[in-house]
Scaffold this motif. Structure first.
Motif, PDB file in Angstrom:
ATOM      1  N   ARG A 472       0.827  -1.208   0.000  1.00  0.00           N
ATOM      2  CA  ARG A 472       0.000   0.000   0.000  1.00  0.00           C
ATOM      3  C   ARG A 472       0.868   1.267   0.000  1.00  0.00           C
ATOM      4  N   TYR A 473       2.022   1.194   0.651  1.00  0.00           N
ATOM      5  CA  TYR A 473       2.902   2.369   0.655  1.00  0.00           C
ATOM      6  C   TYR A 473       3.337   2.711  -0.758  1.00  0.00           C
ATOM      7  N   GLN A 474       3.727   1.705  -1.533  1.00  0.00           N
ATOM      8  CA  GLN A 474       4.151   1.972  -2.909  1.00  0.00           C
ATOM      9  C   GLN A 474       2.997   2.542  -3.732  1.00  0.00           C
ATOM     10  N   THR A 475       1.779   2.075  -3.462  1.00  0.00           N
ATOM     11  CA  THR A 475       0.610   2.647  -4.143  1.00  0.00           C
ATOM     12  C   THR A 475       0.454   4.118  -3.781  1.00  0.00           C
ATOM     13  N   TRP A 476       0.537   4.401  -2.485  1.00  0.00           N
ATOM     14  CA  TRP A 476       0.324   5.775  -1.991  1.00  0.00           C
ATOM     15  C   TRP A 476       1.407   6.714  -2.508  1.00  0.00           C
ATOM     16  N   ILE A 477       2.670   6.351  -2.380  1.00  0.00           N
ATOM     17  CA  ILE A 477       3.772   7.253  -2.710  1.00  0.00           C
ATOM     18  C   ILE A 477       3.852   7.514  -4.208  1.00  0.00           C
ATOM     19  N   ASN A 478       3.341   6.597  -5.027  1.00  0.00           N
ATOM     20  CA  ASN A 478       3.419   6.784  -6.476  1.00  0.00           C
ATOM     21  C   ASN A 478       2.212   7.518  -7.056  1.00  0.00           C
ATOM     22  N   LEU A 479       1.253   7.875  -6.202  1.00  0.00           N
ATOM     23  CA  LEU A 479       0.159   8.734  -6.646  1.00  0.00           C
ATOM     24  C   LEU A 479       0.642  10.180  -6.751  1.00  0.00           C
ATOM     25  N   PRO A 480       0.093  10.978  -7.645  1.00  0.00           N
ATOM     26  CA  PRO A 480       0.397  12.413  -7.624  1.00  0.00           C
ATOM     27  C   PRO A 480       0.111  12.972  -6.230  1.00  0.00           C
ATOM     28  N   VAL A 481       0.900  13.934  -5.809  1.00  0.00           N
ATOM     29  CA  VAL A 481       0.766  14.447  -4.445  1.00  0.00           C
ATOM     30  C   VAL A 481      -0.668  14.850  -4.144  1.00  0.00           C
ATOM     31  N   ALA A 482      -1.327  15.509  -5.081  1.00  0.00           N
ATOM     32  CA  ALA A 482      -2.694  15.977  -4.848  1.00  0.00           C
ATOM     33  C   ALA A 482      -3.687  14.833  -4.697  1.00  0.00           C
ATOM     34  N   SER A 483      -3.309  13.620  -5.111  1.00  0.00           N
ATOM     35  CA  SER A 483      -4.221  12.472  -5.039  1.00  0.00           C
ATOM     36  C   SER A 483      -3.946  11.569  -3.841  1.00  0.00           C
ATOM     37  N   ARG A 484      -2.891  11.849  -3.091  1.00  0.00           N
ATOM     38  CA  ARG A 484      -2.565  11.006  -1.942  1.00  0.00           C
ATOM     39  C   ARG A 484      -3.573  11.237  -0.819  1.00  0.00           C
ATOM     40  N   HIS A 485      -4.033  10.130  -0.242  1.00  0.00           N
ATOM     41  CA  HIS A 485      -5.090  10.177   0.767  1.00  0.00           C
ATOM     42  C   HIS A 485      -4.974   8.900   1.592  1.00  0.00           C
ATOM     43  N   PRO A 486      -5.312   8.947   2.894  1.00  0.00           N
ATOM     44  CA  PRO A 486      -5.252   7.713   3.682  1.00  0.00           C
ATOM     45  C   PRO A 486      -6.179   6.615   3.173  1.00  0.00           C
ATOM     46  N   THR A 487      -7.198   7.015   2.420  1.00  0.00           N
ATOM     47  CA  THR A 487      -8.040   6.025   1.749  1.00  0.00           C
ATOM     48  C   THR A 487      -7.575   5.932   0.301  1.00  0.00           C
ATOM     49  N   LEU A 488      -7.038   4.779  -0.056  1.00  0.00           N
ATOM     50  CA  LEU A 488      -6.432   4.598  -1.368  1.00  0.00           C
ATOM     51  C   LEU A 488      -7.493   4.433  -2.444  1.00  0.00           C
ATOM     52  N   PRO A 489      -7.119   4.595  -3.716  1.00  0.00           N
ATOM     53  CA  PRO A 489      -8.086   4.351  -4.797  1.00  0.00           C
ATOM     54  C   PRO A 489      -8.708   2.956  -4.648  1.00  0.00           C
ATOM     55  N   GLY A 490     -10.011   2.894  -4.803  1.00  0.00           N
ATOM     56  CA  GLY A 490     -10.719   1.634  -4.583  1.00  0.00           C
ATOM     57  C   GLY A 490     -11.308   1.536  -3.192  1.00  0.00           C
ATOM     58  N   GLY A 491     -10.991   2.537  -2.325  1.00  0.00           N
ATOM     59  CA  GLY A 491     -11.613   2.585  -1.006  1.00  0.00           C
ATOM     60  C   GLY A 491     -10.863   1.860   0.093  1.00  0.00           C
ATOM     61  N   GLN A 492      -9.688   1.324  -0.203  1.00  0.00           N
ATOM     62  CA  GLN A 492      -8.924   0.601   0.814  1.00  0.00           C
ATOM     63  C   GLN A 492      -8.183   1.572   1.721  1.00  0.00           C
ATOM     64  N   ALA A 493      -8.325   1.385   3.050  1.00  0.00           N
ATOM     65  CA  ALA A 493      -7.612   2.231   4.005  1.00  0.00           C
ATOM     66  C   ALA A 493      -6.128   1.897   3.971  1.00  0.00           C
ATOM     67  N   PHE A 494      -5.311   2.934   4.061  1.00  0.00           N
ATOM     68  CA  PHE A 494      -3.864   2.730   4.079  1.00  0.00           C
ATOM     69  C   PHE A 494      -3.454   2.350   5.502  1.00  0.00           C
ATOM     70  N   ALA A 495      -3.560   1.058   5.788  1.00  0.00           N
ATOM     71  CA  ALA A 495      -3.081   0.511   7.050  1.00  0.00           C
ATOM     72  C   ALA A 495      -1.663  -0.003   6.833  1.00  0.00           C
ATOM     73  N   ILE A 496      -0.762   0.386   7.713  1.00  0.00           N
ATOM     74  CA  ILE A 496       0.621  -0.076   7.640  1.00  0.00           C
ATOM     75  C   ILE A 496       0.685  -1.478   8.237  1.00  0.00           C
ATOM     76  N   ILE A 497       0.975  -2.457   7.421  1.00  0.00           N
ATOM     77  CA  ILE A 497       1.083  -3.851   7.855  1.00  0.00           C
ATOM     78  C   ILE A 497       2.572  -4.177   7.975  1.00  0.00           C
ATOM     79  N   THR A 498       3.028  -4.445   9.189  1.00  0.00           N
ATOM     80  CA  THR A 498       4.468  -4.568   9.412  1.00  0.00           C
ATOM     81  C   THR A 498       4.768  -5.473  10.592  1.00  0.00           C
ATOM     82  N   PRO A 499       5.920  -6.166  10.557  1.00  0.00           N
ATOM     83  CA  PRO A 499       6.343  -6.926  11.736  1.00  0.00           C
ATOM     84  C   PRO A 499       6.999  -6.049  12.800  1.00  0.00           C
ATOM     85  N   ASP A 500       7.236  -4.783  12.511  1.00  0.00           N
ATOM     86  CA  ASP A 500       7.880  -3.872  13.464  1.00  0.00           C
ATOM     87  C   ASP A 500       6.889  -3.563  14.586  1.00  0.00           C
TER      88      ASP A 500
END
Length: 696
Positions: A472-500
């Motif tokens: 999801r991070y790669q999806t978010w960061i590669n969007l134009p700045v004006a299009s970046r949003h915590p809710t990604l295209p398609g309605g998926q929330a940008f939840a950070i999934i990590t073992p950290d």
């Protein structure tokens, strides 16, 4: 700190009779009248002083309304000459309620007059003394009176029109001659600690003020204490400080609010710093400069008053403070004044930041040398927590390591840092976190609160998104700045999934809200405002590490310098000097504790944290930087350590200033031209991050 400036407006009246051989009435005064100055120190709630004058030959009562401003009523009254003049005065509060009243009868004659009266309170407040006289006398002195050290007292005499009386010679006196003495020219000297009244008389009018003398040791201690507080003001000034804009510029946090230049200076494309005293955010540029040099000036005042520092503790702590003040200037500004506790900044020339930092480190070396000569303790009154001589020595080594590494303006300068010395200094540094202890009263850290509070601050995806393993991070960061949003295209929330485990755990935002990480949480109700300022600023995440401190009313310890910072400085030093295995071993201390797989000299990264914008797993340097960012966030260096790290690593966003200019008001005062830095293509601006952010 004792007051070093006192202005006493006719604080008491000595009933002397003044006369003039050939009195000349001020211009505009009706014939047969006297113009008198009226002064009174009222209560904070007072709004208006009303004076009525009656007497033989006066028909309707003369009425004068004098507003009370900042607790002081002052003005002029024209009173007919003659005897039996009755002055009747009343004070009213803002609601129109009478609070004080009083009267006095006096004769007003040609020449000098002086009338005093006391207004008694009608509601239990303190009485108010009113003086109506031909002259006003202002007393002042510069510096703290010290036992055994002469100090020049000064008096300015003004007539009822407010004009200074030229060559006016006052008669000086003290009310406690067993404690103090004063010469005919106003040189005051105390023989012991205590307070004496100081009186200056001119033309039948007297001014009186209380003067307190302290011992040289007490004054030195006061100045050292307040110099440290001035350093803290530079570090963490809540409402006029650079830390907020530096933090948001380096993606340490995000905010949609415009306060403190956060929005203006984090816009895309980046804009230049506005170095103009009339600008709304000029104070954020200027405050650290003022606080740093105010702190040095306090030390100079103490040295001027006491001569040599009275003991080893004062010697060591003053050198330590000089190192901190100059070090902060060198970190932030392109130039500074290389001065110590014996020099007036007005006589110094601006020098490049490299020379300022060299002077800072030299003072820290002197502090270290003093701590090796004996034992002492810096009291908590000075620093919010007691510091032993051994701890002070460790702190001096720690700041040397911090300053050496972070003064670099670009990767080339950071590479050429004396990393062998940084490793050595860090090894001699603090063995546990150094925290100031806050009570939200005398010791406050409002900046720490606003940098981490959920209602104002959000944790930016720009760097922290590199923990994500879902793509999801790669999806978010590669969007134009004006299009970046915590809710990604398609309605998926940008939840950070990590073992950290410093991040919340769970496959969805809802799950993560009930499972916060050690450092970050999924906020229940994120503050998403001002979409017009960019939804790329929005995030589901907030600070968790300092939440208990916030919930406890901003009280208790908050780290200003962590042991992890020093360990990671050593790791970077080993990395840059070719000892990759040792660097990896140190990185693994916090990395493995966070639930991530260990790395090695080759940069093995099986956890793939951080995962870079292009999807690649970060190498050893990127893993070191990851640990550095997460372990130091908001702690030290103006609450914005990421800015200084990014500057030296070459990670600042394109157009971000690499340093701050000397404040314009300082330059103008020195007859020099104002200048600025930053903005795409501007002077001393980042040419672009090494991450090569999409659309940068």
């Amino acid at each position: 700190m004792r007051s070093t400036l006192a202005r006493v407006l006719l604080g008491a009246l000595l009933l002397f009779t003044g006369c003039m051989d050939s009195p000349v009435e001020p211009e505009g005064v009706p014939e047969g009248h006297a113009r008198l100055a009226l002064n009174a120190v009222a209560s904070p709630s007072s709004a208006t002083l009303v004076v009525e004058v009656t007497g033989p030959g006066i028909g309707e009562p003369l009425v004068f309304n004098l507003p009370v401003v900042d607790g002081v009523a002052s003005g002029t009254v024209d009173v007919p000459l003659g005897s039996g003049r009755v002055f009747y005065a009343r004070v009213y509060d803002a609601g129109g309620t009478e609070t004080h009243r009083g009267q006095v009868t006096a004769a007003i004659r040609p020449g000098t007059n002086a009338v005093s009266m006391r207004l008694e309170a009608l509601n239990g407040q303190q009485p108010i003394d009113v003086v109506i006289a031909s002259y006003t006398i202002i007393l002042w002195w510069t510096g703290q009176p010290i036992v055994g050290r002469p100090l020049q007292m000064r008096a300015q005499v003004k007539d009822a029109e407010g004009n200074e009386v030229p060559d006016a010679k006052v008669v000086w006196a003290v009310t406690n001659p067993t404690l103090a003495r004063i010469s005919p020219t106003g040189v005051l000297e105390f023989s012991a600690e205590g307070t004496s009244g100081l009186v200056a008389v001119y033309g039948g009018v007297a001014a009186k003020g209380d003067v307190e003398a302290v011992s040289a040791t007490e004054y030195a201690d006061d100045m050292l204490r307040w110099s440290f507080r001035s350093w803290w003001d530079a570090e963490a000034q809540p409402f006029n400080g650079a830390g907020f804009m530096l933090s948001v510029q380096s993606f340490q946090h995000s905010a949609s609010a415009g306060n403190w230049g956060m929005y203006l200076y984090s816009e895309y494309p980046r804009t230049a710093i506005v170095n103009d005293p009339s600008h709304a955010y000029y104070g954020d540029l200027e405050s650290a400069w003022s606080a740093s040099y105010n702190g040095i000036t306090m030390l100079r005042y103490a040295r001027e008053a006491v001569g040599e520092w009275p003991d080893l503790r004062a010697e060591a702590f003053s050198e330590f403070l000089l190192g901190l003040h100059l070090g902060n200037v060198a970190l932030l500004y392109d130039q500074g004044l290389v001065i110590d506790d014996t020099q007036d900044p007005a006589t110094a020339q601006l020098r490049p930041y490299t020379e300022v930092m060299a002077a800072a480190i030299a003072h820290l070396d002197q502090a270290i040398a003093h701590t090796q000569q004996g034992s002492f303790t810096i009291p908590a009154l000075w620093t919010s927590t007691p510091i032993s001589s051994e701890q002070l020595r460790q702190l001096a080594y720690s700041f040397k390591a911090r300053f050496r590494a972070n003064v670099a303006r670009n990767p080339q300068e950071r590479q050429t840092v004396d990393w062998t010395q940084v490793i050595a200094d860090a090894g001699n540094g603090i063995t546990s976190d150094f925290s100031l202890v806050f009570d939200d009263q005398g010791w406050r850290f409002d900046a720490g609160y606003y940098l981490t509070a959920e209602f104002l601050s959000q944790m930016q995806y720009q760097y922290l998104g590199m923990a994500d393993q879902s793509g999801r991070y790669q999806t978010w960061i590669n969007l134009p700045v004006a299009s970046r949003h915590p809710t990604l295209p398609g309605g998926q929330a940008f939840a950070i999934i990590t073992p950290d485990n410093r991040f919340p755990q769970g496959a969805t935002i809802e799950a993560q809200r009930s499972s916060p990480g050690r450092y970050y949480q999924a906020v229940q109700s994120p503050t998403w405002i001002r979409a017009d300022r960019g939804t790329h600023r929005w995030s589901y995440y907030g600070d968790q590490r300092f939440r208990a401190w916030r919930d406890n009313g901003r009280t208790g310890p908050f780290p200003s310098f962590t042991r992890e910072e020093l360990d990671l400085l050593r790791a970077e030093g080993w990395y840059r000097t070719g000892n990759l295995a040792q660097a990896a071993s140190q990185v693994n201390v916090t990395r493995v504790a966070a639930g991530l797989n260990a790395t090695d000299a080759a940069g093995l990264n099986t956890s793939c944290v951080p995962r870079l914008p292009d999807g690649a797993c970060g190498n050893l340097l990127e893993m070191l930087k990851w640990e550095f960012r997460l372990e130091t966030q908001f702690q030290g260096m103006f609450g914005a350590p990421w800015y200084f790290l990014d500057r030296g690593w070459g990670d600042l966003y394109r157009g971000t200033q690499l340093q701050l200019p000397v404040p314009c008001s300082v330059l103008r005062g020195r007859g020099e031209t104002c200048y600025t830095f930053g903005g795409v293509g501007g002077n001393s601006a980042s040419l672009g991050s090494r991450y090569v952010w999409p659309f940068e």
